[in-house]
Design an enzyme around this catalytic site. Structure first.
Site, PDB file in Angstrom:
ATOM      1  N   ASP A 322       0.820  -1.212   0.000  1.00  0.00           N
ATOM      2  CA  ASP A 322       0.000   0.000   0.000  1.00  0.00           C
ATOM      3  C   ASP A 322       0.853   1.260   0.000  1.00  0.00           C
ATOM      4  OD1 ASP A 322      -2.486  -1.118  -0.227  1.00  0.00           O
ATOM      5  OD2 ASP A 322      -2.998  -0.970   1.902  1.00  0.00           O
ATOM      6  N   LYS A 419     -12.161   8.599   1.213  1.00  0.00           N
ATOM      7  CA  LYS A 419     -12.216   7.166   1.465  1.00  0.00           C
ATOM      8  C   LYS A 419     -11.525   6.799   2.774  1.00  0.00           C
ATOM      9  CE  LYS A 419     -10.873   2.772  -0.722  1.00  0.00           C
ATOM     10  NZ  LYS A 419     -12.176   2.100  -0.740  1.00  0.00           N
TER      11      LYS A 419
END
Length: 437
Positions: A322, A419
């Site tokens: 990530d 998000k």
């Protein structure tokens, strides 16, 4: 020296919501992340009949070990991968008919290894359109348990979903994992299950023979190279117990602020992330250390100080993928090439992150080459350009770091940061003032 207050971890918040819903009693979650993903998860739980009380700094969840309080529900998972993968698994432990759908972006992301494993465990689960993708319907009648084989080479979330399900089955689960990516996320899951009263046993095999075993589920016990052989996770039945659980700051989000310090020669400290942190993505600071930054990891905080120069590196980011876009975004400023390897799973995230990084770096005038699971970025001077975000929050936040040294960078969808970090742009603007003057 800026101290940056990073919001709670998305990964921990999602797991904690599942565990709280499954536990016997009322659980309090302290400082959970409030974002589109986690609000969507909480609303999904509410749709399944769980009571979720949301105060500003703490959420309370009334657990139901027997499963959802309703026998029929329609749940919209938005863009959230944890919501889309964890909630159908939770619903399978109950009784009723539960329909799940998600955004077009999430519909494109794969589910098949998880749904195949659930079917192997006897769950009546049907995909409404494309096989292995949302929408799907679960006709739940509880889960007996037993042994199942899982390929988690695309996403560790498939394994996490099954691990979380294990204590809710009647006889427990034995999960044979043939491939596994992002191992630290599984270690987070095991540590959090322990906090809710469940111990997971982990065995790593090579050539079919068990070579290590652990009854603690510790990070040290479960961090062997997955390529060395098959892993077997044994989860006992018996359910979870409610607790009060504090959510760590999000280490993936912290990576942008640490990278900013390394890039500008500034200094950033993130309280709440230190030597005892659960999240593997804190390992990103070790990449920055290799590139020449000064890094100090204390008991309860981590500090990164830039030196005004960055070295080229070759780094395997399989377990911290990530943060791959974060490294890609500062790579042009290194003195030599930056090569990031073993990140094939970044192609099945919110977008194909490997290609998205390559395309945007080329828009900035940077020389980039890519392969199936790697990207190599050559030194250069980025030029002003609009970043194509693909609606992916991590693309925006990563290239915001590039913008600290390149004026004129803009984004086609800056708001998609909601998000995971709705206040990112404000926090980053303040950081820019603090470390660049």
């Amino acid at each position: 020296m800026p101290h940056v207050d990073i919001p709670g971890s998305k990964s921990l918040t999602a797991r904690a919501l599942f565990l709280a819903a499954a536990a016997n009693g009322v659980t309090t979650l302290v400082r959970p992340l409030r974002s589109d993903d986690t609000e969507g998860f909480a609303e999904g739980l509410t749709g399944l009949g769980y009571r979720v009380g949301r105060a500003p700094d703490a959420w309370q969840v009334d657990g139901r070990p027997e499963g959802p309080a309703v026998t029929e529900a329609d749940v919209y998972c938005r863009d959230g991968a944890t919501t889309a993968r964890f909630l159908p698994t939770l619903a399978a432990a109950g009784h009723g008919t539960f329909r799940f759908d998600a955004s077009p972006q999430m519909r494109r992301r794969p589910l098949l290894p998880l749904t195949r494993a659930l079917r192997d465990l006897g769950v009546d689960l049907r995909h409404g359109e494309a096989e292995g993708h949302h929408p799907l319907t679960v006709h739940a009648a509880g889960v007996e348990g037993g042994e199942v084989v899982l390929d988690a080479g695309q996403s560790s979330q498939y394994l996490t979903a099954l691990l979380l399900l294990g204590p809710l089955t009647r006889t427990g689960l034995r999960i044979r994992v043939t491939d596994l990516v992002s191992v630290p996320y599984v270690e987070i899951t095991i540590a959090m299950m322990r906090a809710f009263g469940v111990e997971v046993r982990v065995e790593t095999t090579a050539g079919g023979d068990a070579v290590t075993a652990a009854n603690t589920g510790s990070a040290q016990a479960s961090s062997a190279n997955p390529a060395a052989g098959e892993r077997v996770y044994t989860v006992p039945p018996g359910g979870y117990r409610a607790t009060t659980y504090s959510i760590e700051p999000d280490a993936s989000t912290a990576s942008y602020f640490f990278a900013a310090a390394a890039l500008t020669g500034g200094e950033v400290t993130v309280p709440g992330l230190g030597q005892g942190a659960l999240q593997g993505d804190l390992g990103f600071v070790e990449v920055l250390r290799k590139m020449g930054a000064h890094v100090e990891i204390a008991a309860d905080r981590t500090t990164v100080r830039g030196t005004g120069a960055l070295n080229g590196v070759t780094v395997n980011m399989r377990d911290i993928s990530d943060t791959m876009p974060t490294l890609a975004a500062i790579a042009p400023f290194a003195a030599g090439p930056v090569r990031i390897e073993d990140v094939a799973n970044t192609r099945v995230k919110e977008c194909d992150r490997l290609d998205a990084c390559a395309e945007n770096l080329r828009r900035l005038g940077i020389d980039v080459t890519t392969g199936p699971d790697w990207i190599e970025i050559h030194p250069g001077t980025p030029e002003p350009a609009e970043i194509k975000t693909y609606g992916d929050h991590r693309i925006v936040m990563s290239f915001a770091v590039t913008g600290l040294r390149t004026h004129g960078i803009s984004f086609d969808d800056p708001g998609c940061v909601r998000k995971t970090f709705p206040g990112f742009h404000e926090a980053f603007a303040q950081l820019r003032k603090d470390i660049t003057g």
